[in-house]
Motif scaffolding. Structure first.
Motif, PDB file in Angstrom:
ATOM      1  N   MET A 147       1.478   2.149  -8.108  1.00 27.97           N
ATOM      2  CA  MET A 147       2.200   2.661  -6.935  1.00 27.97           C
ATOM      3  C   MET A 147       3.646   2.872  -7.360  1.00 27.97           C
ATOM      4  O   MET A 147       4.165   2.113  -8.177  1.00 27.97           O
ATOM      5  N   ARG A 148       4.274   3.890  -6.820  1.00 22.18           N
ATOM      6  CA  ARG A 148       5.641   4.300  -7.163  1.00 22.18           C
ATOM      7  C   ARG A 148       6.428   3.199  -7.890  1.00 22.18           C
ATOM      8  O   ARG A 148       6.650   2.137  -7.334  1.00 22.18           O
TER       9      ARG A 148
ATOM     10  N   PHE B  10       2.132   9.053  -4.163  1.00 19.27           N
ATOM     11  CA  PHE B  10       2.745   7.809  -4.655  1.00 19.27           C
ATOM     12  C   PHE B  10       1.786   6.962  -5.486  1.00 19.27           C
ATOM     13  O   PHE B  10       1.988   5.769  -5.650  1.00 19.27           O
TER      14      PHE B  10
ATOM     15  N   CYS C  36       7.243  16.145   1.227  1.00 20.28           N
ATOM     16  CA  CYS C  36       5.858  16.629   1.265  1.00 20.28           C
ATOM     17  C   CYS C  36       5.616  17.501   2.483  1.00 20.28           C
ATOM     18  O   CYS C  36       4.705  18.309   2.502  1.00 20.28           O
TER      19      CYS C  36
ATOM     20  N   TYR D 281       4.569  16.571   5.444  1.00 23.02           N
ATOM     21  CA  TYR D 281       3.492  16.173   6.354  1.00 23.02           C
ATOM     22  C   TYR D 281       4.023  15.552   7.639  1.00 23.02           C
ATOM     23  O   TYR D 281       3.446  15.711   8.690  1.00 23.02           O
TER      24      TYR D 281
ATOM     25  N   ARG E 249       7.157   8.851   4.735  1.00 28.80           N
ATOM     26  CA  ARG E 249       6.926   8.009   3.575  1.00 28.80           C
ATOM     27  C   ARG E 249       7.627   8.543   2.339  1.00 28.80           C
ATOM     28  O   ARG E 249       7.805   7.817   1.365  1.00 28.80           O
ATOM     29  N   CYS E 250       7.990   9.827   2.350  1.00 28.23           N
ATOM     30  CA  CYS E 250       8.694  10.368   1.186  1.00 28.23           C
ATOM     31  C   CYS E 250      10.145   9.904   1.159  1.00 28.23           C
ATOM     32  O   CYS E 250      10.791   9.956   0.120  1.00 28.23           O
TER      33      CYS E 250
ATOM     34  N   GLY F 199       2.208  13.831   0.185  1.00 29.20           N
ATOM     35  CA  GLY F 199       2.577  12.576  -0.471  1.00 29.20           C
ATOM     36  C   GLY F 199       1.400  12.004  -1.230  1.00 29.20           C
ATOM     37  O   GLY F 199       0.250  12.454  -1.090  1.00 29.20           O
TER      38      GLY F 199
ATOM     39  N   ASN G 272       0.838  -1.210   0.000  1.00 30.46           N
ATOM     40  CA  ASN G 272       0.000   0.000   0.000  1.00 30.46           C
ATOM     41  C   ASN G 272       0.868   1.254   0.000  1.00 30.46           C
ATOM     42  O   ASN G 272       1.927   1.270   0.613  1.00 30.46           O
ATOM     43  N   HIS G 273       0.356   2.276  -0.665  1.00 29.10           N
ATOM     44  CA  HIS G 273       1.135   3.507  -0.848  1.00 29.10           C
ATOM     45  C   HIS G 273       1.415   4.226   0.471  1.00 29.10           C
ATOM     46  O   HIS G 273       2.515   4.689   0.699  1.00 29.10           O
ATOM     47  N   HIS G 274       0.378   4.387   1.245  1.00 27.86           N
ATOM     48  CA  HIS G 274       0.473   5.050   2.545  1.00 27.86           C
ATOM     49  C   HIS G 274       1.228   6.371   2.559  1.00 27.86           C
ATOM     50  O   HIS G 274       2.210   6.535   3.292  1.00 27.86           O
TER      51      HIS G 274
END
Ligand code: FES
Ligand code: FES
Lengths: 725, 161
Positions: free
Chosen positions: A335-336, A226, B106, B108, B142-143, A224, A170-172
């Motif tokens: 996804m990415r 992704f 990002c 966040y 997450r980035c 974000g 999952n991208h999350h």
């Protein structure tokens, strides 16, 4: 970094002080809040919804279910609450609207839903026999064939027949998806987490039967994405907008982290059957890749897993197929590094296996198979810096000192391993518009309706204009994330920069010409009558090359263009580019494996990339490192696991779904190779995906080199690496 | 239906040196109150269950996940959010270092990362880089800004990166 292009992010100050407002933080008076009721069954129908307990709770405003939701036009997307059917576990069946988020959650928990469950297809393995051919694989054809791979495999001196598996991910993005809809008398304004304000506007207009001009989509800052805030967010976003219409007031719908496992797409798992044939020197004579992945029962998506098998290496005989299995599961989406990520894990692992079989250095094997042109597209490369990437990366890593045999490097009780992989990602671009304006105070404004996911879009938009107009970056303001702006590109698939760069540059050049014209024709200008070729823009002034007369942009604007001066440009990519365009790279990994505990520590990642013109090396490096970390997650951490019996996601939280954290980080060494690509507008290739491609393969190959154990399934788990004594 | 456990109660929170009096349900978390009650949206919500660190704030100089504590429990304490870290126009050294090292993409996770870093320095736990990396592992990003985040903290802590 002391490259003048390495400007810090223009919005950094707003982000480190908490002033940057993300979608869910939009302040609107009278805002109501929504909470979803989701199905615990993977297939069946809703037979009864009793909201009487919820209605009595404080703060309750309304409930929307399939029974009272207005029907929408189906064209735009798969939509929620359009009928009683349940197609996957976690699908919304009702939404409660209340005066506060707490009240909404509490009331949603008090809605009693009765289901009639039906037998569901939830176990991928049980349905592999029902695989079918999808219409496309990503943006590529479903199948491909050149030469005669079966014959070549039969004749090959060496042949390998291998099966690889990659997990669902999952991208999350750290910011959950959210939507706030405000139905005004003439305009629907939607504040939402989107990777494409214009595409989302079109989806909204389609679903509600509105003219696009009657819809405004805003996304100023984006936490974000992704891939999870593209089309995968349409159903949730449209549901939120529908709620606001249902109650006649602005409503906020924000997904919970658990809902982000089911409602906004996922990277699909893959089962890849890969066969390689080679001659005694390791030159590939055949590649055959057959890949199978799940899709949902209500939509179809296949990652382009075979992209790298089709073009990465020189090979006369190649066959690839993509197949899908329909499951009662959440719909997968890109996804990415979609496709190329999982696909390159298999291909780059197999190349490592072939090198081992032939007792060849894995890098030498790749050099022998360098593709001088794109045999899949039958075109020459627009540019291909892969060999420089191999060289620069190998040298920085110290690859030449790698012993051929696994298990030969040690660090105390741990064994060390070195692995590498080749990297590529296609160059995509789309139409874009942009405007660049001089304001009456001499400041510059760039306007482009694109988004900044964290990639640096705001900053490079400003830099592109500042460079052409030769003004300090501090004098440039950038406006993005709003459909009231000129139509900009999608943020994803490494598309945005390649798309908006030519548009912004064209607009800035046009503005430059107009400023020079103004300076030489304005009666009050000290440059009046100067020949225009003799005038240049320099440090916020129009300056004469023949004398030392100049006019500041501020003075010029204040006098001759009090309303400002704006130039607009629209660019469209050439649909039949006569070359094949990819970004390339090479990634090298060092791991340390504890042979008794099976623990894998990633120690170093060295990568070299040749991906066209780099606009801001500081931010580009951050993008590459971010991509590499995405690849680390694929390799060692991430797996979305559906319970085979119920179809529900197991451990749908960020404590159980592991993503790489600070303590998992290796030392990063990223090299960017200068590349001028005359075939691409602005020379831009896009870099967001490259870091994630190849990384999992390089890490798996390093694990093999450390342990002698070949792991063909991602993520690599501790139990895979315990070397039996 | 009235249920005393759900009736909003008067509450005074001291945030960034200012007392805020408001009414909140007893079950409201500090995160809910900061974001939706006080409009201090610099404190981010990433998971609402203590697993991501995006909501990190300082309470009496210690790091705390605002989503894991009830607002009512923080009365009488000194709460610092990202909005209160700078001294007027002068950024805190950690904020400056995050900008200089491009320790955000990002943005966040950034407020939580910065406050977590400031907190761990105040707690005297930043003895070496490995410790810092361990201590910062509850703040997800997450980035993939991790190495730049570590470099920023190392600079402020005077550790060699
Ligand atoms: S929101 Fe508090 S830890 Fe994630
Ligand atoms: S910068 Fe985006 S999550 Fe950390």
């Amino acid at each position: 970094m002391n490259d003048s292009r390495s400007a810090p992010r223009l919005e950094a100050r707003l982000k480190v002080t908490g002033q940057a407002r993300y979608s869910a933080e939009t302040q609107i008076p009278g805002l109501l809040h929504a909470a979803l009721v989701t199905a615990p069954i993977a297939r069946g129908r809703v037979t009864d919804i009793d909201a009487s307990r919820a209605e009595r709770l404080p703060g309750f405003v309304a409930i929307m279910t399939h029974e009272n939701a207005a029907p929408l036009a189906r064209a735009a997307a798969v939509l929620h609450l359009q009928g009683p059917e349940v197609r996957f576990a976690g699908e919304p069946v009702a939404v409660v609207i209340a005066r506060s988020p707490i009240a909404a959650r509490r009331a949603a928990a008090a809605v009693d839903v009765v289901y009639e469950a039906e037998p569901a297809a939830t176990d991928f393995d049980l349905f592999l026999g029902e695989a079918y051919a999808p219409r496309t694989a990503g943006r590529t054809p479903t199948d491909s064939l050149r030469g005669d791979p079966e014959d070549a495999l039969a004749r090959a001196r060496v042949s390998l027949d291998l099966r690889y598996e990659t997990a669902a991910n999952n991208h999350h993005p750290m910011e959950p998806q959210s939507v706030i809809a405000d139905w005004g008398p003439d305009l629907l304004t939607v504040y939402t987490t989107t990777q494409a304000v214009f595409a989302h506007r079109a989806a909204i207009a389609g679903a509600f039967g509105l003219e696009v001009e009657k819809v405004r989509v805003v996304c100023e800052y984006l936490g974000g994405g992704f891939g999870a805030k593209g089309g995968a967010w349409y159903p949730g976003m449209i549901l939120g907008i529908q709620l606001a219409r249902h109650v006649g007031a602005p409503v906020r719908l924000e997904l919970t982290r658990a809902q982000m496992f089911t409602l906004v797409g996922r990277r699909q798992e893959t089962r890849q059957h890969l066969r390689l044939g080679a001659d005694g020197d390791g030159r590939l004579t055949a590649i055959a890749l057959d890949t199978v992945a799940p899709t949902s029962t209500y939509a179809e998506y296949a990652d382009a897993v075979a992209t790298t098998a089709r073009m990465m290496y020189a090979c006369p005989n190649v066959a690839t197929t993509h197949r899908l299995v329909r499951l009662n599961a959440p719909q997968p989406n890109p996804m990415r590094a979609p496709g190329e990520g999982p696909g390159s894990f298999a291909l780059e692992s197999a190349m490592d296996e072939l090198a081992h079989e032939l007792q060849l250095d894995p890098l030498e094997l790749r050099l022998r198979n360098f593709a001088v042109r794109d045999q899949n597209a039958d075109l020459s490369w627009s540019s291909n810096g892969l060999r420089e990437c191999y060289q620069v990366g190998a040298e920085a890593f110290g690859w030449a000192g790698r012993p051929l045999a696994p298990g030969a490097l040690r660090d105390g009780r741990r064994t060390l391993g070195w692995g590498m992989a080749a990297v590529c990602y296609p160059v995509y671009s789309m139409a874009s518009a942009a405007s660049v304006a001089l304001e009456s105070d001499g400041g510059i404004v760039v306007r482009c309706g694109t988004q900044d996911m964290g990639t640096g879009t705001i900053t490079v938009l400003g830099q592109l204009a500042a460079a052409i107009l030769d003004v300090p970056l501090a004098r440039v303001r950038v406006e993005i994330g709003d459909t009231l702006l000129p139509e900009g590109p999608y943020s994803g698939g490494s598309i945005a920069t390649a798309s908006f760069t030519p548009a912004v540059e064209a607009a800035a050049r046009d503005l430059r010409t107009r400023l020079i014209t103004l300076a030489s024709t304005d009666p009050a200008s000290s440059l009046l009558g100067e020949a225009q070729p003799d005038l240049v823009l320099e440090d916020g002034h129009v300056r004469s090359l023949t004398g030392n007369r100049s006019e500041s942009l501020a003075a010029l604007a204040g006098r001759a263009a009090p309303g400002g001066l704006e130039a607009f440009a629209q660019t469209t990519p050439d649909p039949d580019r006569p070359v094949s365009a990819f970004g390339f790279g090479a990634v090298f990994a060092e791991v340390a494996v504890d042979p008794e505990l099976g623990e894998v520590r990633l120690k170093r990642l060295t990568a070299a990339y040749a991906a066209g013109r780099i606009l801001n090396p500081l931010l580009a490096r951050s993008q590459y490192v971010g991509g590499l970390i995405g690849g680390i997650g694929m390799a060692l951490h991430e797996a979305t696991v559906d319970d085979k019996a119920s179809g529900r996601v197991l451990g749908d939280n960020l404590a159980d779904y592991l993503i790489p954290v600070q303590a998992d980080m290796p030392a990063f060494d990223v090299h960017m190779i200068h590349e001028d690509d005359p075939h691409l507008p602005g020379g831009i290739k896009g870099i967001g995906m490259l870091g994630t491609v190849g990384t999992a393969g390089a890490i798996a190959n390093a694990v093999f080199h450390a342990t002698g154990v070949r792991i063909r399934r991602l993520p690599i788990r501790i139990e895979d690496c315990i070397v039996q004594a | 239906m009235t249920d005393p456990s759900r009736e909003p109660r008067a509450l005074t929170l001291r945030v960034n040196g200012v007392d805020h009096s408001l009414a909140a349900e007893p079950c409201a978390t500090l995160l809910d109150v900061l974001r939706d009650g006080l409009g201090l949206t610099g404190t981010k919500k990433g998971c609402d269950m203590g697993a991501c660190g995006a909501c990190t704030v300082l309470v009496d100089d210690r790091r705390i996940n605002a989503c894991l504590t009830l607002a009512a429990m923080q009365e009488g304490r000194e709460i610092v959010t990202i909005e209160g870290l700078a001294d007027g126009e002068d950024l805190h050294p950690m904020q400056q270092a995050f900008i200089a090292h491009d320790a955000l993409q990002c943005g966040y996770c950034t407020p939580g990362q910065i406050l977590s870093a400031v907190g761990l320095l105040a707690e005297g736990r930043a003895v070496d880089l490995a410790q810092v990396a361990e201590q910062m592992s509850g703040n997800l990003c997450r980035c993939g800004a991790h190495p730049n985040i570590l470099a920023a903290i190392a600079e402020v802590a005077g550790l060699r990166a």
